[in-house]
Design an enzyme around this catalytic site. Structure first.
Site, short mmCIF file in Angstrom:
data_model
loop_
_atom_site.label_atom_id
_atom_site.label_comp_id
_atom_site.label_asym_id
_atom_site.label_seq_id
_atom_site.Cartn_x
_atom_site.Cartn_y
_atom_site.Cartn_z
N ASP A 201 0.80 -1.21 0.15
CA ASP A 201 0.16 -0.06 -0.02
C ASP A 201 0.91 1.36 0.13
O ASP A 201 1.96 1.27 0.77
CB ASP A 201 -1.06 -0.08 1.32
CG ASP A 201 -1.79 -1.08 1.34
OD1 ASP A 201 -2.12 -1.78 0.26
OD2 ASP A 201 -2.35 -1.72 2.15
N HIS A 256 1.48 -7.83 -0.23
CA HIS A 256 0.27 -8.70 0.09
C HIS A 256 -0.58 -8.78 -1.09
O HIS A 256 -0.65 -7.96 -1.94
CB HIS A 256 -0.55 -8.06 1.36
CG HIS A 256 -0.87 -6.71 1.22
ND1 HIS A 256 -0.28 -5.59 1.28
CD2 HIS A 256 -2.38 -6.39 0.93
CE1 HIS A 256 -0.79 -4.51 1.07
NE2 HIS A 256 -2.03 -5.12 1.04
N ARG A 266 -16.12 -12.65 0.36
CA ARG A 266 -15.33 -11.94 1.43
C ARG A 266 -15.54 -10.47 1.13
O ARG A 266 -15.69 -9.89 0.17
CB ARG A 266 -13.73 -12.35 0.95
CG ARG A 266 -12.92 -11.73 2.08
CD ARG A 266 -11.52 -12.35 2.15
NE ARG A 266 -10.61 -11.59 3.01
CZ ARG A 266 -9.73 -10.45 2.70
NH1 ARG A 266 -9.76 -10.27 1.50
NH2 ARG A 266 -9.21 -10.00 3.46
C1 GA4 Z 1 -3.65 -0.31 -3.28
C2 GA4 Z 1 -4.11 0.21 -1.96
C3 GA4 Z 1 -5.52 1.15 -2.06
O1 GA4 Z 1 -6.39 -0.02 -2.24
C4 GA4 Z 1 -5.46 1.85 -3.44
C5 GA4 Z 1 -5.12 0.81 -4.50
C6 GA4 Z 1 -5.20 1.73 -5.67
C7 GA4 Z 1 -6.73 1.45 -6.72
O2 GA4 Z 1 -7.36 0.65 -6.36
O3 GA4 Z 1 -6.98 2.54 -7.44
C8 GA4 Z 1 -4.02 1.07 -6.64
C9 GA4 Z 1 -3.14 0.41 -5.63
C10 GA4 Z 1 -3.74 0.96 -4.25
C11 GA4 Z 1 -1.72 0.63 -5.94
C12 GA4 Z 1 -0.91 0.64 -6.96
C13 GA4 Z 1 -2.39 1.31 -8.19
C14 GA4 Z 1 -3.17 2.12 -7.42
C15 GA4 Z 1 -4.53 0.21 -7.79
C16 GA4 Z 1 -3.25 0.32 -8.61
C17 GA4 Z 1 -2.85 -0.56 -9.56
C18 GA4 Z 1 -6.65 2.86 -3.43
C19 GA4 Z 1 -4.42 2.68 -3.21
O4 GA4 Z 1 -4.15 4.01 -2.87
O5 GA4 Z 1 -3.27 2.18 -3.76
#
Ligand code: GA4
Length: 334
Positions: A201, A256, A266
């Site tokens: 994240d 993760h 889930r």
């Molecule tokens: C992962 C953590 C959060 O869910 C999120 C995700 C974001 C999204 O779904 O738009 C991202 C992902 C997350 C990391 C890399 C990028 C951005 C999807 C993706 C492929 C909301 C975030 O901030 O980063």
């Protein structure tokens, strides 16, 4: 729909630590720091968040995800906030997942609620109440981290997500039961399937809660996958990339993924604690010494978020901000 299967090799490694927030403070701060250093993930019990607050949001989530697709689509697309249902990338992460992504700003929530719920006031109250509680847990943990790292300003980290302009978000993920497995245990798919592909994240700290269905897995340093057993009464806390940078690599963000379960759907709810967009993220000076130079160049959260989103789920994000002359204390990716 059948998704590509992913291997989950057996490993003897890591038990995920559990931290009891009702413990004596100095012992607790040591435990939290140790868990962040060794695993980047831990479970929290006795967190003080009333069950009622958690169940209220869970009920709202279930109500929304069980609506007909045509109605859910009214709340999307999630660009950036609202309902989304999509594949996430090309790294084995073509997941079977739908989600609601909300900014934690109450004004934004009240706006989003209008298309998400038939009772927008009830929905936004449930969301706001949950966010406040999750933010308190996140701040408490960041204050324990500051104490455990002997940072004189114990609010140095929590202040970043308490900021009125904080870019924190709340996300509800719903991984539907795969059609074959529904209701008939003998039909459960033999292998795991990716719901949300491997990633860390980008924010500071993630506070995750899920229903009683397994799916979350963490990647160990040797590339093996460890399931994190679900417990609806606990929170799972994960170190994000920004906290890795703030601690100059002393903590490592945890990689993760989520796999779909087959027979049961889930739902997970995540609070992602982030700074304000124009807030600078740099290794805290108090954690540096002549022997420990900054591993990362300063960057703003907005810059990092942009990099994270454009690199999607690829591994190398934080490497973009590595200091040129810093010794290579961290490896490129697990
Ligand atoms: C992962 C953590 C959060 O869910 C999120 C995700 C974001 C999204 O779904 O738009 C991202 C992902 C997350 C990391 C890399 C990028 C951005 C999807 C993706 C492929 C909301 C975030 O901030 O980063």
């Amino acid at each position: 729909m059948l998704l590509p299967s992913v291997r989950s090799k057996k490993t003897t490694a890591v038990g995920i630590p559990t931290v009891d927030l009702s413990m004596e403070r100095s012992e607790l701060s040591e435990l939290v720091v140790k868990a962040c250093e060794q695993h980047g993930i831990f479970k929290v019990v006795n967190h003080g968040v009333p069950k009622r607050v958690i169940l209220r949001l869970e009920e709202e989530g279930n109500r929304f995800f069980s609506r007909p697709v045509s109605e859910k689509l009214q709340a999307g697309p999630a660009t950036p906030f609202g309902y989304g249902s999509r594949n996430i990338g090309s790294h084995g992460d073509n997941g079977d997942l739908e989600y609601l992504l909300l900014h934690t700003n109450p004004l934004s929530i009240s706006q989003s609620s209008k298309t998400i719920s038939e009772d927008p006031t009830e929905f936004s109250c449930a969301v706001n109440e949950y966010i406040e509680a999750a933010r308190e847990v996140a701040c408490e943990i960041l204050e324990l981290v500051a104490e455990g790292l002997w940072i004189p300003d114990r609010l140095a980290l929590s202040r970043l997500i308490r900021d009125a302009h904080s870019d924190s978000v709340l996300r509800l993920n719903h991984y539907p039961a795969t059609a074959k497995g529904k209701g008939d245990p003998s039909q459960v798919l033999p292998s795991n399937n990716v719901g949300f592909g491997e990633h860390s994240d980008p924010q500071i700290l993630t506070i995750l809660r899920s229903n009683d269905v397994s799916g979350l897995q963490i990647s160990t340093h040797d590339g093996l996958w460890i399931p994190v057993p679900p417990d609806p009464s606990e929170f799972v806390v994960m170190v994000g990339d920004s906290l890795q940078a703030l601690t100059n690599g002393r903590f490592r963000s945890v990689r993760h993924r989520a796999v779909t379960n087959g027979s049961k759907s889930r739902m997970s709810m995540m609070y992602f604690g982030a700074p304000a967009p124009n807030s600078w993220i740099r290794p805290l000076p108090v954690l540096l010494s002549p022997h420990q130079r900054p591993l990362y160049k300063p960057f703003t959260w907005a810059q990092y978020k942009q990099a994270a989103y454009s690199l999607a789920l690829r591994h190398t994000r934080l490497d973009l901000f590595k200091a040129q002359d810093a010794p290579l204390l961290i490896s490129a990716s697990p």
